[in-house]
Scaffold this motif. Structure first.
Motif, mmCIF file in Angstrom:
data_model
loop_
_atom_site.group_PDB
_atom_site.id
_atom_site.type_symbol
_atom_site.label_atom_id
_atom_site.label_comp_id
_atom_site.label_asym_id
_atom_site.label_seq_id
_atom_site.Cartn_x
_atom_site.Cartn_y
_atom_site.Cartn_z
ATOM 1 N N PHE A 144 -13.926 -57.468 8.632
ATOM 2 C CA PHE A 144 -13.914 -58.407 9.753
ATOM 3 C C PHE A 144 -14.878 -59.565 9.486
ATOM 4 C CE2 PHE A 144 -12.259 -56.365 13.910
ATOM 5 C CZ PHE A 144 -11.096 -55.985 13.265
ATOM 6 N N SER A 145 -14.449 -60.745 9.877
ATOM 7 C CA SER A 145 -15.368 -61.871 9.894
ATOM 8 C C SER A 145 -16.310 -61.708 11.078
ATOM 9 C CB SER A 145 -14.582 -63.177 10.033
ATOM 10 O OG SER A 145 -13.977 -63.236 11.316
ATOM 11 N N HIS A 194 -13.517 -52.211 10.681
ATOM 12 C CA HIS A 194 -14.210 -53.499 10.769
ATOM 13 C C HIS A 194 -14.800 -53.965 9.442
ATOM 14 C CE1 HIS A 194 -14.975 -53.511 15.423
ATOM 15 N NE2 HIS A 194 -13.724 -53.252 15.119
ATOM 16 N N GLU A 230 -16.654 -63.630 13.511
ATOM 17 C CA GLU A 230 -15.917 -64.011 14.717
ATOM 18 C C GLU A 230 -15.028 -62.865 15.201
ATOM 19 O OE1 GLU A 230 -17.544 -67.293 12.664
ATOM 20 O OE2 GLU A 230 -16.070 -65.828 11.915
ATOM 21 N N GLU A 231 -14.357 -62.195 14.263
ATOM 22 C CA GLU A 231 -13.499 -61.073 14.640
ATOM 23 C C GLU A 231 -14.309 -59.907 15.195
ATOM 24 O OE1 GLU A 231 -9.771 -61.293 11.515
ATOM 25 O OE2 GLU A 231 -11.753 -60.714 10.733
ATOM 26 N N GLU A 232 -15.439 -59.627 14.560
ATOM 27 C CA GLU A 232 -16.268 -58.510 15.019
ATOM 28 C C GLU A 232 -16.868 -58.807 16.386
ATOM 29 O OE1 GLU A 232 -19.437 -55.380 13.019
ATOM 30 O OE2 GLU A 232 -19.250 -57.401 12.181
ATOM 31 N N ARG A 233 -17.323 -60.032 16.588
ATOM 32 C CA ARG A 233 -17.857 -60.424 17.891
ATOM 33 C C ARG A 233 -16.791 -60.299 18.977
ATOM 34 N NH1 ARG A 233 -19.064 -65.131 16.668
ATOM 35 N NH2 ARG A 233 -21.338 -64.966 16.291
ATOM 36 N N ALA A 234 -15.585 -60.743 18.665
ATOM 37 C CA ALA A 234 -14.491 -60.675 19.640
ATOM 38 C C ALA A 234 -14.186 -59.234 20.034
ATOM 39 C CB ALA A 234 -13.240 -61.347 19.069
ATOM 40 N N ALA A 235 -14.218 -58.317 19.076
ATOM 41 C CA ALA A 235 -13.969 -56.901 19.375
ATOM 42 C C ALA A 235 -15.054 -56.339 20.293
ATOM 43 C CB ALA A 235 -13.901 -56.097 18.083
ATOM 44 N N GLU A 268 -14.611 -57.864 23.824
ATOM 45 C CA GLU A 268 -13.441 -57.276 24.493
ATOM 46 C C GLU A 268 -13.786 -55.896 25.036
ATOM 47 O OE1 GLU A 268 -8.733 -56.118 23.661
ATOM 48 O OE2 GLU A 268 -10.031 -56.773 22.001
ATOM 49 N N ARG A 271 -8.458 -49.389 13.385
ATOM 50 C CA ARG A 271 -8.617 -50.784 12.955
ATOM 51 C C ARG A 271 -10.054 -50.967 12.487
ATOM 52 N NH1 ARG A 271 -6.370 -55.274 16.939
ATOM 53 N NH2 ARG A 271 -4.481 -54.056 16.437
#
Length: 259
Positions: A22-23, A19, A25-30, A33, A17
């Motif tokens: 990735f926005s 990056h 927000e998506e990168e921060r979330a990954a 996590e 997956r």
């Protein structure tokens, strides 16, 4: 790995997956996590970030520092660490490699003996250079290739060759970060601030005079870092030119021309 006290750096949640798109927000979330999973499994904070398949974005380093990582392996243009400029917190670049990487050997159709030879040859060069200034030698290994029964012995022999030399430090990423921050970071930040002021607010990325580390039998040994002007790519071009001069008859101009 826990029993051996290895350090677990994040390479993302899914290595398939990527990056790139990735926005923030998506990168921060990954990243968060990954840190949460690591904390639940080990009880420790995760120190290192490495984007899946090296798919870092323009936001990666700012986000990594924001999320609490202390180093990244997303840059592989140098064999010495250096601090990155981020919006908040602090982040150090630790050298990764796509040269000493068994995935590349697999794609080239090479076998373990050739990969082991590359490890020894690479080490001989940076070990000689390490007498004057420290080097980080990263070897990227993937169990699906190097762990095969017909390959593991050749690579193990190469690693034993490396560790048989005095002054070699088999270090975790966070240990290198701690040593760099304690012995080199203040001088580096001061030098970078001076360069920024001299260039009208434009900051050039480079090393400053300071210390790096190797290890002897009684602990870390500080080694002098040379001062180098310009951007990291130019610094590396110069270093490789000097290597070419050392091991060929072309001289500095011939090395630069050949490059």
């Amino acid at each position: 790995m826990e029993k051996r006290n290895w350090e677990l750096m994040s390479h993302g949640i899914y290595n398939t997956r990527y990056h790139w798109n990735f926005s923030p927000e998506e990168e921060r979330a990954a990243m968060l996590e990954s840190r949460d999973i690591h904390k639940k499994l080990t009880g420790r904070e995760q120190k290192g970030w490495f984007s899946p398949a090296i798919t870092n974005t323009v936001n990666t380093f700012d986000l990594a520092a924001e999320c609490g990582f202390s180093y990244t392996a997303d840059l592989y243009h140098d064999d010495q660490p250096f601090p990155l400029r981020v919006k908040s917190g602090a982040l150090l670049s630790l050298p990764y490699t796509v040269e000493l990487n068994d995935v590349l050997s697999h794609r080239r159709g090479e076998e373990a003996e050739e990969f082991a030879r590359q490890i020894r040859d690479y080490f001989d060069t940076v070990y000689a250079e390490g007498a004057e200034q420290g080097r980080v030698m990263c070897i990227a290994l993937h169990p699906y290739w190097v762990g095969q029964p017909h390959r593991i012995r050749a690579v193990r022999a190469a690693l034993e060759y490396v560790l048989s030399h005095s002054g070699v430090w088999l270090a975790r990423g966070s240990e290198i970060v701690d040593w760099f921050n304690a012995n080199h970071l203040p001088a580096s930040e001061s030098h970078l601030a001076g360069r920024e002021a001299a260039n009208g607010g434009i900051r050039t990325l480079q090393h400053s005079p300071g210390k790096r580390t190797s290890r002897t039998g009684d602990g870390p040994r500080a080694l002098p870092l040379p001062q180098a002007d310009g951007c990291p790519a130019l610094r590396v071009a110069r270093r490789r030119a000097h290597r070419a001069d050392r091991y060929t008859d072309g001289g500095p101009l011939g090395a630069l021309t050949a490059r």
